[in-house]
Design an enzyme around this catalytic site. Structure first.
Site: not given
Length: 451
Positions: A42, A47, A50, A176, A180, A436, A441
């Protein structure tokens, strides 16, 4: 018998470091052996770097959108070398942090390859150590199919250290990591093709998510080759690479990147000196308490092949440390409703069941789905759309799954992960007042059943 250590951890990745630190904090005498780099996949080739490259690639989107907000910019120039150098500096900083975390916790750090020589014994660089408990946390390693010319391809391990950004990149794979890196290479300016042997990438993700991402990648000009596979790779006289497909077609690129799966890192680990068994997939077989078929040896993380995510390895490491040395705090790892993100461009966030999984499990479902052009894009010519989707049990009103493709999907899905963990219903989503104006939302304003 008196042992040198209460716990000996093989591998200083996320799970191993977490187990070692907390076991030491609980009063155990702990050692960690690491032969490669502190922080594991990682931190070093996964991760963290990346995501830094994803940030770099995303700058191109910001520059494209800037004109709509009144900014006049000179033509941008990207320098791969600068990005990689800055990335390397950050990884070195994190390596130091991991070292300090271990040493300051009282853990003995041994830098070298560890090999099991028995149920309670490990050898590191010719020195043998005994331990009451041994924890294997050696992680995984990318693998390339055994085809002619496989040595010409690279994996994620090498991609982070490329000297130059390739002009043409062929990314092979449908998971993935493939998606990616295809986004990274394309976002940074490479002519990118994503090739996958199946009908559609991201198998196991919600069907709406997979289809939506395909459409958005095509809008961005990425070349997608499905139902295709490489038969061989050859190097041409000009240094470029020719991929010959099984259907006879030929694709030429400057870099062929394989992301077709990862295997458990068991090389020269010495499992044959113990009673540790592997499962049919080649991962270490463990029970619910991460104990192998050799009672004194445990295993966690990618090497056991359950959910191969860093936060899961952390949770497993914590569970092992607590069970062994602080049992009053022990609790099992819950593998249900784990939020996940794919840092594609646009990114994916998902938690809970897909529509397909919910139906397969026998749920009568209601689907709430919304596709919209984000407010940020209304002053631009960009036609990218965001997808949001809720999978709801029609009988209980419980929200079974939340799925999103769009900006900040990973950030948004984390909060929804808490809601699903708490068993939230669609009515509770509806009664939650939205923030908002935000994209998020939309998850609490979807009122109409799509199907």
């Amino acid at each position: 018998m008196a042992y040198d250590f209460d716990l000996f951890v093989i591998g200083a990745g996320s799970g191993g470091v977490r187990a070692a630190r907390f076991a030491a904090g609980f009063g155990a005498k702990v050692a960690v052996a690491e032969s490669r780099y502190l922080g594991g996949t990682c931190v070093n080739v996964g991760c963290v770097p990346k995501k830094l490259l994803v940030y770099g690639a995303h700058v191109a989107d910001e520059l494209e959108q800037a004109a709509g907000f009144g900014w006049t910019l000179e033509e941008g120039h990207f320098d791969w070398g600068t990005l990689i150098a800055n990335k390397n500096r950050e990884i070195e900083r994190l390596n130091g942090i991991y070292r300090n975390l271990l040493v300051n916790s009282g853990v003995t750090l041994l830098q070298g390859h560890a090999r099991l020589t028995g149920a309670h014994e490990v050898e590191v660089e010719g020195q043998r150590y005994s331990a009451e408990h041994i924890l294997i946390a050696t992680g995984g390693w990318p693998q390339v199919p055994d085809i002619p010319g496989k040595e010409l391809a690279i994996t994620s391990n090498e991609a982070f250290y490329l000297k130059d950004l390739p002009r043409r990149v062929l990314v092979v794979g449908g998971g993935y990591i493939a998606v990616e890196f295809a986004g990274i290479f394309q976002g940074l300016g490479a002519d990118t093709t994503l090739l996958y042997r199946g009908e559609l990438f991201l198998r196991g993700f919600d069907g709406s998510v997979r289809t939506h991402l395909k459409e958005e990648l095509e809008k961005r000009g990425m070349n997608l080759e499905f139902n295709a596979d490489i038969q061989r790779i050859d190097k041409l006289d000009d240094g470029s690479l020719k991929a010959t497909l099984k259907d006879g077609r030929e694709l030429v690129a400057d870099c062929i990147f394989y992301a077709t799966g990862r295997r458990p890192m068991l090389d020269n680990l010495g499992l044959e000196s113990t009673g540790v068994e592997l499962d049919p997939r080649g991962f270490i077989r463990v029970d619910e308490q991460y104990q192998t078929t050799e009672p004194s040896i445990l295993a966690i993380g990618d090497v056991i092949g359950r959910v191969q995510l860093t936060p899961v390895a952390l949770a497993e490491g914590m569970a092992v440390a607590r069970r062994l040395f602080k049992p009053e705090q022990y609790r099992t790892v819950d593998y249900q409703n784990i939020p996940t993100a794919v840092f594609s461009q646009p990114p994916i966030g998902t938690v809970g069941l897909t529509e397909e999984q919910a139906l397969a499990a026998g749920h009568k479902v209601q689907i709430f789905e919304s596709r919209f052009r984000a407010m940020k894009l209304t002053l631009t010519d960009i036609q990218e759309k965001t997808l949001m989707k809720l999978v709801v049990d029609a009988d209980t009103d419980k929200v079974l799954g939340c799925h999103m493709v769009g900006p900040d999907a990973g950030e948004i899905i984390q909060g929804l992960g808490i809601a699903l963990k708490a068993g939230a219903t669609k009515q509770q989503f509806d009664e939650t007042i939205g923030v908002h104006p935000t994209a998020a939302e939309e998850f609490v304003t979807m009122r109409t059943v799509t199907r």
